[in-house]
Design a protein around this motif. Structure first.
Motif, PDB file in Angstrom:
ATOM      1  N   ILE A 146       0.860  -1.188   0.000  1.00  0.00           N
ATOM      2  CA  ILE A 146       0.000   0.000   0.000  1.00  0.00           C
ATOM      3  C   ILE A 146       0.896   1.238   0.000  1.00  0.00           C
ATOM      4  CG2 ILE A 146      -1.927   1.136   1.191  1.00  0.00           C
ATOM      5  CD1 ILE A 146      -2.545  -1.783   0.463  1.00  0.00           C
ATOM      6  N   TYR A 147       0.689   2.095  -0.983  1.00  0.00           N
ATOM      7  CA  TYR A 147       1.569   3.265  -1.130  1.00  0.00           C
ATOM      8  C   TYR A 147       0.735   4.485  -1.467  1.00  0.00           C
ATOM      9  CZ  TYR A 147       5.751   5.872  -2.346  1.00  0.00           C
ATOM     10  OH  TYR A 147       6.762   6.800  -2.360  1.00  0.00           O
ATOM     11  N   SER A 148       0.949   5.573  -0.723  1.00  0.00           N
ATOM     12  CA  SER A 148       0.140   6.775  -0.972  1.00  0.00           C
ATOM     13  C   SER A 148       0.663   7.539  -2.177  1.00  0.00           C
ATOM     14  CB  SER A 148       0.166   7.672   0.261  1.00  0.00           C
ATOM     15  OG  SER A 148      -0.403   8.917  -0.084  1.00  0.00           O
ATOM     16  N   ALA A 149      -0.245   7.835  -3.105  1.00  0.00           N
ATOM     17  CA  ALA A 149       0.142   8.591  -4.300  1.00  0.00           C
ATOM     18  C   ALA A 149       0.481  10.037  -3.953  1.00  0.00           C
ATOM     19  CB  ALA A 149      -0.981   8.540  -5.327  1.00  0.00           C
ATOM     20  N   LYS A 150       0.220  10.412  -2.679  1.00  0.00           N
ATOM     21  CA  LYS A 150       0.569  11.754  -2.238  1.00  0.00           C
ATOM     22  C   LYS A 150       2.064  11.845  -1.921  1.00  0.00           C
ATOM     23  CE  LYS A 150      -2.093  13.669   1.156  1.00  0.00           C
ATOM     24  NZ  LYS A 150      -3.120  13.644   2.183  1.00  0.00           N
ATOM     25  N   SER A 151       2.657  10.671  -1.724  1.00  0.00           N
ATOM     26  CA  SER A 151       4.016  10.638  -1.212  1.00  0.00           C
ATOM     27  C   SER A 151       5.035  10.926  -2.311  1.00  0.00           C
ATOM     28  CB  SER A 151       4.266   9.261  -0.631  1.00  0.00           C
ATOM     29  OG  SER A 151       5.504   9.228  -0.044  1.00  0.00           O
ATOM     30  N   ASP A 152       6.227  11.363  -1.896  1.00  0.00           N
ATOM     31  CA  ASP A 152       7.246  11.575  -2.930  1.00  0.00           C
ATOM     32  C   ASP A 152       7.721  10.214  -3.438  1.00  0.00           C
ATOM     33  OD1 ASP A 152       8.695  10.631  -0.895  1.00  0.00           O
ATOM     34  OD2 ASP A 152      10.087  12.288  -0.758  1.00  0.00           O
ATOM     35  N   LEU A 153       8.460  10.232  -4.494  1.00  0.00           N
ATOM     36  CA  LEU A 153       8.658   9.000  -5.249  1.00  0.00           C
ATOM     37  C   LEU A 153       9.894   8.221  -4.806  1.00  0.00           C
ATOM     38  CD1 LEU A 153       7.878  10.826  -8.547  1.00  0.00           C
ATOM     39  CD2 LEU A 153       6.296   9.537  -7.140  1.00  0.00           C
ATOM     40  N   PHE A 154       9.942   7.837  -3.575  1.00  0.00           N
ATOM     41  CA  PHE A 154      11.036   7.071  -2.970  1.00  0.00           C
ATOM     42  C   PHE A 154      12.300   7.907  -2.864  1.00  0.00           C
ATOM     43  CE2 PHE A 154       8.446   3.782  -4.933  1.00  0.00           C
ATOM     44  CZ  PHE A 154       8.126   3.072  -3.812  1.00  0.00           C
ATOM     45  N   GLY A 155      12.960   7.727  -1.728  1.00  0.00           N
ATOM     46  CA  GLY A 155      14.228   8.427  -1.544  1.00  0.00           C
ATOM     47  C   GLY A 155      15.354   7.446  -1.711  1.00  0.00           C
ATOM     48  N   GLU A 156      16.165   7.363  -0.673  1.00  0.00           N
ATOM     49  CA  GLU A 156      17.354   6.526  -0.788  1.00  0.00           C
ATOM     50  C   GLU A 156      17.046   5.037  -0.703  1.00  0.00           C
ATOM     51  OE1 GLU A 156      19.710   7.931   2.352  1.00  0.00           O
ATOM     52  OE2 GLU A 156      20.123   9.849   1.378  1.00  0.00           O
ATOM     53  N   ASP A 157      15.861   4.718  -0.200  1.00  0.00           N
ATOM     54  CA  ASP A 157      15.577   3.299   0.040  1.00  0.00           C
ATOM     55  C   ASP A 157      15.073   2.569  -1.205  1.00  0.00           C
ATOM     56  OD1 ASP A 157      13.282   4.709   0.055  1.00  0.00           O
ATOM     57  OD2 ASP A 157      12.722   4.227   2.106  1.00  0.00           O
ATOM     58  N   LYS A 183      -6.146   8.473  -4.365  1.00  0.00           N
ATOM     59  CA  LYS A 183      -6.304   8.649  -5.812  1.00  0.00           C
ATOM     60  C   LYS A 183      -6.829  10.053  -6.164  1.00  0.00           C
ATOM     61  CE  LYS A 183      -9.359   6.667  -9.335  1.00  0.00           C
ATOM     62  NZ  LYS A 183     -10.303   5.583  -9.622  1.00  0.00           N
ATOM     63  N   LEU A 184      -7.626  10.628  -5.267  1.00  0.00           N
ATOM     64  CA  LEU A 184      -8.230  11.918  -5.593  1.00  0.00           C
ATOM     65  C   LEU A 184      -7.348  13.118  -5.243  1.00  0.00           C
ATOM     66  CD1 LEU A 184     -11.939  11.301  -4.534  1.00  0.00           C
ATOM     67  CD2 LEU A 184     -10.847  10.979  -6.759  1.00  0.00           C
ATOM     68  N   SER A 185      -6.187  12.827  -4.648  1.00  0.00           N
ATOM     69  CA  SER A 185      -5.350  13.979  -4.288  1.00  0.00           C
ATOM     70  C   SER A 185      -4.700  14.543  -5.553  1.00  0.00           C
ATOM     71  CB  SER A 185      -4.290  13.569  -3.270  1.00  0.00           C
ATOM     72  OG  SER A 185      -3.099  13.260  -3.926  1.00  0.00           O
ATOM     73  N   GLU A 186      -4.410  15.830  -5.503  1.00  0.00           N
ATOM     74  CA  GLU A 186      -3.825  16.474  -6.692  1.00  0.00           C
ATOM     75  C   GLU A 186      -2.483  15.840  -7.050  1.00  0.00           C
ATOM     76  OE1 GLU A 186      -2.038  20.413  -5.780  1.00  0.00           O
ATOM     77  OE2 GLU A 186      -3.005  20.151  -3.830  1.00  0.00           O
ATOM     78  N   TYR A 187      -1.791  15.277  -6.029  1.00  0.00           N
ATOM     79  CA  TYR A 187      -0.480  14.673  -6.275  1.00  0.00           C
ATOM     80  C   TYR A 187      -0.593  13.427  -7.137  1.00  0.00           C
ATOM     81  CZ  TYR A 187       0.914  17.660  -2.426  1.00  0.00           C
ATOM     82  OH  TYR A 187       1.132  18.727  -1.622  1.00  0.00           O
ATOM     83  N   CYS A 188      -1.730  12.758  -7.028  1.00  0.00           N
ATOM     84  CA  CYS A 188      -1.860  11.488  -7.752  1.00  0.00           C
ATOM     85  C   CYS A 188      -1.743  11.722  -9.255  1.00  0.00           C
ATOM     86  CB  CYS A 188      -3.175  10.797  -7.397  1.00  0.00           C
ATOM     87  SG  CYS A 188      -3.268   9.161  -8.109  1.00  0.00           S
ATOM     88  N   ILE A 210      -6.713   3.865  -5.815  1.00  0.00           N
ATOM     89  CA  ILE A 210      -8.024   3.938  -5.164  1.00  0.00           C
ATOM     90  C   ILE A 210      -8.084   5.126  -4.209  1.00  0.00           C
ATOM     91  CG2 ILE A 210      -8.596   1.467  -5.158  1.00  0.00           C
ATOM     92  CD1 ILE A 210      -7.719   1.984  -1.967  1.00  0.00           C
ATOM     93  N   GLU A 211      -9.298   5.486  -3.860  1.00  0.00           N
ATOM     94  CA  GLU A 211      -9.502   6.444  -2.778  1.00  0.00           C
ATOM     95  C   GLU A 211     -10.133   5.644  -1.647  1.00  0.00           C
ATOM     96  OE1 GLU A 211      -8.495   9.490  -2.677  1.00  0.00           O
ATOM     97  OE2 GLU A 211      -9.586  10.312  -0.970  1.00  0.00           O
ATOM     98  N   ASN A 212      -9.425   5.564  -0.518  1.00  0.00           N
ATOM     99  CA  ASN A 212      -9.979   4.808   0.612  1.00  0.00           C
ATOM    100  C   ASN A 212     -11.218   5.498   1.163  1.00  0.00           C
ATOM    101  OD1 ASN A 212      -8.390   2.481   1.132  1.00  0.00           O
ATOM    102  ND2 ASN A 212      -6.735   3.774   1.911  1.00  0.00           N
ATOM    103  N   TYR A 213     -12.121   4.699   1.713  1.00  0.00           N
ATOM    104  CA  TYR A 213     -13.184   5.288   2.533  1.00  0.00           C
ATOM    105  C   TYR A 213     -12.571   5.675   3.871  1.00  0.00           C
ATOM    106  CZ  TYR A 213     -16.678   3.489  -0.730  1.00  0.00           C
ATOM    107  OH  TYR A 213     -17.430   3.249  -1.835  1.00  0.00           O
ATOM    108  N   THR A 214     -12.980   6.793   4.404  1.00  0.00           N
ATOM    109  CA  THR A 214     -12.435   7.242   5.694  1.00  0.00           C
ATOM    110  C   THR A 214     -13.601   7.675   6.588  1.00  0.00           C
ATOM    111  OG1 THR A 214     -12.233   9.515   4.924  1.00  0.00           O
ATOM    112  CG2 THR A 214     -10.301   8.115   4.635  1.00  0.00           C
ATOM    113  N   GLU A 215     -13.281   7.996   7.844  1.00  0.00           N
ATOM    114  CA  GLU A 215     -14.292   8.501   8.784  1.00  0.00           C
ATOM    115  C   GLU A 215     -15.015   9.706   8.200  1.00  0.00           C
ATOM    116  OE1 GLU A 215     -15.140   6.419  11.415  1.00  0.00           O
ATOM    117  OE2 GLU A 215     -14.719   7.977  12.918  1.00  0.00           O
ATOM    118  N   GLU A 216     -14.223  10.586   7.552  1.00  0.00           N
ATOM    119  CA  GLU A 216     -14.772  11.855   7.067  1.00  0.00           C
ATOM    120  C   GLU A 216     -15.542  11.673   5.771  1.00  0.00           C
ATOM    121  OE1 GLU A 216     -11.136  11.612   7.300  1.00  0.00           O
ATOM    122  OE2 GLU A 216     -11.445  11.874   9.447  1.00  0.00           O
ATOM    123  N   ASP A 217     -15.191  10.665   4.979  1.00  0.00           N
ATOM    124  CA  ASP A 217     -15.711  10.587   3.615  1.00  0.00           C
ATOM    125  C   ASP A 217     -15.986   9.125   3.240  1.00  0.00           C
ATOM    126  OD1 ASP A 217     -16.196  10.720   0.938  1.00  0.00           O
ATOM    127  OD2 ASP A 217     -14.179  11.349   0.347  1.00  0.00           O
TER     128      ASP A 217
END
Ligand SMILES: Nc1nc2c(ncn2[C@@H]2O[C@H](COP(=O)(O)OP(=O)(O)O)[C@@H](O)[C@H]2O)c(=O)[nH]1
Ligand SMILES: [Mg+2]
Length: 298
Positions: A146-157, A183-188, A210-217
């Motif tokens: 599971i990887y967030s599309a909001k995240s930067d694209l891997f660093g040193e690892d 999935k719905l974030s602008e970063y995706c 995907i966009e996960n279901y959350t408490e808020e949405d």
């Protein structure tokens, strides 16, 4: 409607019906992996919600990073035959963290227990030995990353991730299924193509956003349900494919055990060498500092 068909195919899936040979499997474990805060627990809640008829519930605790994180490997039943398993999130994905993962993937660790990133060879050996008392031949494990599309694209690892994907395939016969969350974030939209290219280079054969279901949405929509159910159904297709291949459970378990123990041993040795080198460096520094001090007292 495709979505309804998918849902009932998932609910009716029976691992025992999927092989001509007697394979001994009775359960599919969708085993999640990934960095802290990337949406593993939320994915579990989303899968439970999309397959059920009830209201959204936060069964697996999904929290913003600063409010805490999962430290146990808790199992959640999706159907009679499919269980989804939460996991402690990685910080770096270096070898000190992934050794325990291979013991999980090799079916050497019981579910619903805390996850320690064991760095000590003897401790890992002892856990693996414990599992020999009642060896688990009945769970088919599908790794999911599971990887967030909001995240930067891997660093040193970066190299660790590639190695990890290959080892997952060696342990389970399946490359990790990659689930990009947010999935719905602008970063995706910005990161999507690069992420897909990178994960493909790691060997990933299935990558979904995907966009996960959350408490808020958590308003259930057909598209969101379809996205989630497509992932589960495709995971089951991987299972079916593997079940059609010949299987020798005892021999395969021995091979997995050898891999886990070799990995843990090599890591322990490397760690000891590193510690010894650090000590020696500190000793020499102290020695030279003293010499210098004697020669040139302040
Ligand atoms: N908007 C949005 N938020 C998400 C998504 N996935 C996870 N989150 C949020 O991100 C935070 C961390 O998620 P969590 O599932 O606890 O991550 P874990 O550490 O990998 O288990 C929580 O506040 C979630 O509500 C997603 O797809 N969309
Ligand atoms: Mg979590």
């Amino acid at each position: 409607m495709e979505g309804e068909g998918r849902r009932s195919r998932i609910l009716q899936f029976n691992v025992g019906n999927n092989s001509s040979a007697e394979n001994g499997y009775t359960r599919v474990l969708l085993q999640l992996f990934g960095y802290l805060g990337h949406g593993k627990s939320s994915f579990i809640n989303s899968c439970i919600y999309t397959l059920g008829n009830g209201a959204y519930e936060m069964k697996a605790k999904a929290l913003p990073l600063h409010e805490g994180c999962t430290t146990e490997r808790l199992a959640y039943r999706l159907t009679d035959c499919i269980t989804i398993v939460d996991n402690r999130g990685y910080g770096t994905m270096e070898e000190k963290e992934t050794g325990e993962t291979y013991a999980q993937l090799g079916n050497f660790l019981p579910l619903n227990q805390g996850v320690e990133w064991e760095k000590d060879f003897l401790k890992i050996l002892s856990k693996v030995e414990d599992s020999d008392v009642t060896p688990n031949y009945s769970d088919f494990i599908v790794p999911m990353f599971i990887y967030s599309a909001k995240s930067d694209l891997f660093g040193e690892d970066f190299s660790y991730v590639k190695e990890f994907f290959k080892n997952c395939r060696n342990m389970t016969g399946v490359y990790p299924i990659v689930v990009l969350t947010n999935k719905l974030s602008e970063y995706c939209s910005k990161n999507y193509n690069t992420l897909v290219t990178k994960f493909k280079a790691f060997g990933a054969e299935q990558i979904y956003a995907i966009e996960n279901y959350t408490e808020e949405d958590h308003i259930k929509t057909r598209g969101r349900c379809d996205d989630l159910q497509a992932i589960i159904e495709n995971a089951l297709k991987d299972v079916k494919f593997r079940l059609e291949q010949p299987r020798d459970p005892v021999k395969e378990r021995i091979e997995r055990k050898k891999f886990v123990l070799k990995f843990a041993y090599q890591f322990s040795v490397a760690k000891k060498e590193e510690e010894a080198a650090k000590k020696e460096k500190a000793r020499l520094k102290e020695k030279y500092d003293k010499m210098w001090f004697k020669k040139f007292p302040e």
